[in-house]
Design a protein around this motif. Structure first.
Motif, PDB file in Angstrom:
ATOM      1  N   LYS A  49     -14.358 -46.785 -27.659  1.00  0.00           N
ATOM      2  CA  LYS A  49     -13.646 -47.395 -28.851  1.00  0.00           C
ATOM      3  C   LYS A  49     -12.777 -48.503 -28.769  1.00  0.00           C
ATOM      4  O   LYS A  49     -12.366 -49.273 -29.656  1.00  0.00           O
ATOM      5  N   MET A  50     -12.327 -48.721 -27.612  1.00  0.00           N
ATOM      6  CA  MET A  50     -11.172 -49.984 -27.499  1.00  0.00           C
ATOM      7  C   MET A  50     -11.632 -50.556 -25.981  1.00  0.00           C
ATOM      8  O   MET A  50     -12.415 -50.086 -25.278  1.00  0.00           O
ATOM      9  N   ASP A  51     -10.761 -51.717 -26.049  1.00  0.00           N
ATOM     10  CA  ASP A  51     -11.128 -52.570 -24.459  1.00  0.00           C
ATOM     11  C   ASP A  51     -10.332 -51.725 -23.603  1.00  0.00           C
ATOM     12  O   ASP A  51      -9.003 -52.286 -22.849  1.00  0.00           O
ATOM     13  N   ALA A  52     -10.380 -50.657 -23.275  1.00  0.00           N
ATOM     14  CA  ALA A  52      -9.856 -49.915 -22.013  1.00  0.00           C
ATOM     15  C   ALA A  52     -10.869 -49.767 -20.820  1.00  0.00           C
ATOM     16  O   ALA A  52     -12.007 -49.977 -20.950  1.00  0.00           O
ATOM     17  N   ILE A  53     -10.099 -49.188 -19.779  1.00  0.00           N
ATOM     18  CA  ILE A  53     -10.561 -48.637 -18.499  1.00  0.00           C
ATOM     19  C   ILE A  53     -10.422 -47.434 -17.971  1.00  0.00           C
ATOM     20  O   ILE A  53      -9.232 -47.078 -18.177  1.00  0.00           O
ATOM     21  N   THR A  54     -11.356 -46.640 -17.529  1.00  0.00           N
ATOM     22  CA  THR A  54     -11.134 -45.343 -16.927  1.00  0.00           C
ATOM     23  C   THR A  54     -11.555 -45.407 -15.544  1.00  0.00           C
ATOM     24  O   THR A  54     -12.624 -46.222 -15.252  1.00  0.00           O
ATOM     25  N   VAL A  55     -11.363 -44.481 -14.778  1.00  0.00           N
ATOM     26  CA  VAL A  55     -11.813 -44.252 -13.497  1.00  0.00           C
ATOM     27  C   VAL A  55     -12.295 -42.701 -13.220  1.00  0.00           C
ATOM     28  O   VAL A  55     -11.756 -41.659 -13.636  1.00  0.00           O
ATOM     29  N   ILE A  56     -13.565 -42.683 -12.997  1.00  0.00           N
ATOM     30  CA  ILE A  56     -14.047 -41.235 -12.648  1.00  0.00           C
ATOM     31  C   ILE A  56     -15.004 -41.170 -11.550  1.00  0.00           C
ATOM     32  O   ILE A  56     -15.291 -42.459 -11.097  1.00  0.00           O
ATOM     33  N   SER A  57     -15.621 -40.118 -11.219  1.00  0.00           N
ATOM     34  CA  SER A  57     -16.394 -40.041 -10.219  1.00  0.00           C
ATOM     35  C   SER A  57     -17.688 -40.744 -10.471  1.00  0.00           C
ATOM     36  O   SER A  57     -18.192 -40.838 -11.481  1.00  0.00           O
ATOM     37  N   ARG A  58     -18.211 -41.303  -9.529  1.00  0.00           N
ATOM     38  CA  ARG A  58     -19.547 -42.315  -9.869  1.00  0.00           C
ATOM     39  C   ARG A  58     -20.619 -41.413 -10.099  1.00  0.00           C
ATOM     40  O   ARG A  58     -21.419 -41.785 -11.023  1.00  0.00           O
ATOM     41  N   PRO A  59     -21.013 -40.167  -9.392  1.00  0.00           N
ATOM     42  CA  PRO A  59     -22.294 -39.632  -9.782  1.00  0.00           C
ATOM     43  C   PRO A  59     -21.779 -38.738 -11.350  1.00  0.00           C
ATOM     44  O   PRO A  59     -22.910 -39.069 -12.008  1.00  0.00           O
ATOM     45  N   VAL A  60     -20.756 -38.681 -11.421  1.00  0.00           N
ATOM     46  CA  VAL A  60     -20.540 -38.093 -13.027  1.00  0.00           C
ATOM     47  C   VAL A  60     -20.720 -39.468 -13.989  1.00  0.00           C
ATOM     48  O   VAL A  60     -21.385 -39.477 -15.120  1.00  0.00           O
ATOM     49  N   ALA A  61     -20.214 -40.571 -13.649  1.00  0.00           N
ATOM     50  CA  ALA A  61     -20.433 -41.603 -14.400  1.00  0.00           C
ATOM     51  C   ALA A  61     -21.828 -42.272 -14.701  1.00  0.00           C
ATOM     52  O   ALA A  61     -22.513 -42.432 -15.753  1.00  0.00           O
ATOM     53  N   GLU A  62     -22.651 -41.985 -13.759  1.00  0.00           N
ATOM     54  CA  GLU A  62     -24.116 -42.372 -13.633  1.00  0.00           C
ATOM     55  C   GLU A  62     -24.782 -41.184 -14.543  1.00  0.00           C
ATOM     56  O   GLU A  62     -25.859 -41.491 -14.879  1.00  0.00           O
ATOM     57  N   TRP A  63     -24.476 -40.095 -14.624  1.00  0.00           N
ATOM     58  CA  TRP A  63     -24.954 -39.055 -15.198  1.00  0.00           C
ATOM     59  C   TRP A  63     -24.476 -39.010 -16.799  1.00  0.00           C
ATOM     60  O   TRP A  63     -25.361 -38.735 -17.693  1.00  0.00           O
ATOM     61  N   LEU A  64     -23.456 -39.384 -17.099  1.00  0.00           N
ATOM     62  CA  LEU A  64     -22.854 -39.211 -18.444  1.00  0.00           C
ATOM     63  C   LEU A  64     -22.976 -40.472 -19.370  1.00  0.00           C
ATOM     64  O   LEU A  64     -23.076 -40.763 -20.378  1.00  0.00           O
ATOM     65  N   CYS A  65     -22.867 -41.729 -18.607  1.00  0.00           N
ATOM     66  CA  CYS A  65     -22.349 -43.199 -18.832  1.00  0.00           C
ATOM     67  C   CYS A  65     -23.844 -43.606 -19.193  1.00  0.00           C
ATOM     68  O   CYS A  65     -24.300 -44.315 -18.529  1.00  0.00           O
ATOM     69  N   ASP A  66     -24.424 -43.735 -20.736  1.00  0.00           N
ATOM     70  CA  ASP A  66     -25.260 -44.475 -21.134  1.00  0.00           C
ATOM     71  C   ASP A  66     -25.235 -45.800 -21.112  1.00  0.00           C
ATOM     72  O   ASP A  66     -24.266 -46.525 -21.581  1.00  0.00           O
ATOM     73  N   PRO A  67     -26.049 -46.587 -20.437  1.00  0.00           N
ATOM     74  CA  PRO A  67     -25.914 -48.005 -20.111  1.00  0.00           C
ATOM     75  C   PRO A  67     -26.000 -48.755 -21.520  1.00  0.00           C
ATOM     76  O   PRO A  67     -25.527 -50.102 -21.455  1.00  0.00           O
ATOM     77  N   GLN A  68     -26.558 -48.267 -22.525  1.00  0.00           N
ATOM     78  CA  GLN A  68     -26.214 -49.158 -23.744  1.00  0.00           C
ATOM     79  C   GLN A  68     -24.955 -48.944 -24.450  1.00  0.00           C
ATOM     80  O   GLN A  68     -24.496 -49.664 -25.346  1.00  0.00           O
ATOM     81  N   ARG A  69     -24.131 -47.968 -23.883  1.00  0.00           N
ATOM     82  CA  ARG A  69     -22.652 -47.865 -24.391  1.00  0.00           C
ATOM     83  C   ARG A  69     -21.598 -48.177 -23.330  1.00  0.00           C
ATOM     84  O   ARG A  69     -20.573 -48.602 -23.736  1.00  0.00           O
ATOM     85  N   PHE A  70     -21.924 -47.983 -22.208  1.00  0.00           N
ATOM     86  CA  PHE A  70     -20.716 -48.112 -21.070  1.00  0.00           C
ATOM     87  C   PHE A  70     -21.512 -49.225 -19.957  1.00  0.00           C
ATOM     88  O   PHE A  70     -22.566 -49.224 -19.750  1.00  0.00           O
ATOM     89  N   THR A  71     -20.418 -49.451 -19.200  1.00  0.00           N
ATOM     90  CA  THR A  71     -20.696 -50.191 -18.076  1.00  0.00           C
ATOM     91  C   THR A  71     -19.876 -49.849 -16.820  1.00  0.00           C
ATOM     92  O   THR A  71     -18.571 -49.599 -16.910  1.00  0.00           O
ATOM     93  N   ILE A  72     -20.518 -49.461 -15.622  1.00  0.00           N
ATOM     94  CA  ILE A  72     -19.615 -49.262 -14.356  1.00  0.00           C
ATOM     95  C   ILE A  72     -19.331 -50.725 -13.833  1.00  0.00           C
ATOM     96  O   ILE A  72     -20.298 -51.627 -13.319  1.00  0.00           O
TER      97      ILE A  72
END
Length: 320
Positions: free
Chosen positions: A249-272
């Motif tokens: 929702k905002m121009d924010a940044i978070t830090v998470i496990s990469r395997p979790v990010a690859e599983w949860l983060c839809d490339p249409q909505r998020f960028t690693i």
């Protein structure tokens, strides 16, 4: 209090009812409510506790104006009572499973990255071989998982390398380090960069674990090692889902496990974000209680995890 012989529990006729009462008193901190939860009268519960304290020669609960509180002796009895009751409960489930031709039970605790990647693959393999195995999985942070392991709640856990205390009867088999990554929303100003630095990210809001969290501490160490001033605006949350909701929702940044990010983060909505160098958090592995034999189902699950890790490493198996 005198030294107790090895068979002290036989000499004072310790009963399962005593153990149930210890646990109930710890949960309710009130004799009336504890007795009611066990379908006992309050006088009967008080007498059961008083008789045991007399035989031990020491008080195990401190009486207070609004209830009771375990002292150090009580904490020891509560902890071991929970373990005994959990073991007996598991024995009942295994006996029932055997009687009905089912595959037994397994209770596991795990950190999120292992749940997303390793454990899902292990579950698929075990269910093919043992389709009637009843598996219970809890995802939590490592300190809570270790508490559950010691209390007998779990057969074994996939947790961070434990801070082993003197006398701990634990075994630890390391599996993997956990790579971390920075995540932002798809249309964040940094999303199209080929390389992103800490200096690039510092002006934005960061959504991180609370200061006591392992990932938060790793990020703070990374900033310190890189001599980069920490971001001024930080939102604290333990929840990955809340973190991603805020980031989207905002121009924010978070830090998470990469395997979790690859599983949860839809490339249409998020960028690693493409950040270098690679950074990781404390590794996780299989933690067991050394002197507690695993049930057949739990042993099968543990062996399957070994096989998967060995295949991923291209080796013959885990060490340790």
């Amino acid at each position: 209090m005198r030294d107790l012989p090895a068979d002290w529990f036989l000499r004072i006729r310790l009963k399962l009812r005593h153990m149930q009462l210890f646990v109930a008193l710890d949960e309710h901190r009130n004799i009336n409510r504890a007795a009611a939860s066990l379908n006992m009268s309050q006088p009967a519960a008080s007498k059961l506790l008083s008789d045991l304290e007399h035989l031990l020669g020491v008080s195990v609960f401190e009486r207070q104006s609004r209830g009771v509180r375990p002292n150090w002796y009580g904490e020891i009895l509560i902890r071991h009572s929970r373990t005994v009751l959990a073991e007996l409960s598991q024995a009942g489930e295994e006996l029932s499973a055997l009687h009905h031709g089912r595959g037994g039970t397994v209770s596991l605790g795990t950190v999120m990255p292992a749940a997303v990647d390793l454990l899902t693959e292990a579950m698929e393999a075990v269910q093919r071989e043992r389709p009637n195995l009843k598996v219970s999985i809890e995802v939590n942070v490592s300190p809570r998982l270790m508490e559950g392991l010691r209390a007998g709640t779990f057969d074994f856990v996939l947790a961070r390398a434990p801070e082993v205390e003197t006398g701990d009867a634990l075994t630890y088999e390391e599996i993997s380090e956990e790579p971390l990554c920075f995540v932002c929303r798809r249309h964040h100003p940094l999303a199209e960069r080929n390389i992103v630095t800490l200096e690039d990210m510092a002006p934005y809001v960061w959504v991180l674990q609370p200061p006591t969290g392992l990932l938060r501490q790793r990020v703070e160490r990374l900033l310190l090692e890189s001599a980069v001033t920490p971001p001024r605006d930080i939102v604290d949350t333990q929840s990955i889902l809340v973190s991603l909701a805020l980031v989207e929702k905002m121009d924010a940044i978070t830090v998470i496990s990469r395997p979790v990010a690859e599983w949860l983060c839809d490339p249409q909505r998020f960028t690693i974000l493409p950040f270098e160098p690679r950074f990781t958090v404390k590794p996780f592995g299989i933690v067991c209680l050394r002197d507690r034999p695993l049930s057949p189902g739990a042993a099968a699950m543990k062996t399957t995890i070994h096989d998967i890790v060995a295949r991923q490493r291209g080796t013959a198996g885990l060490e340790g």
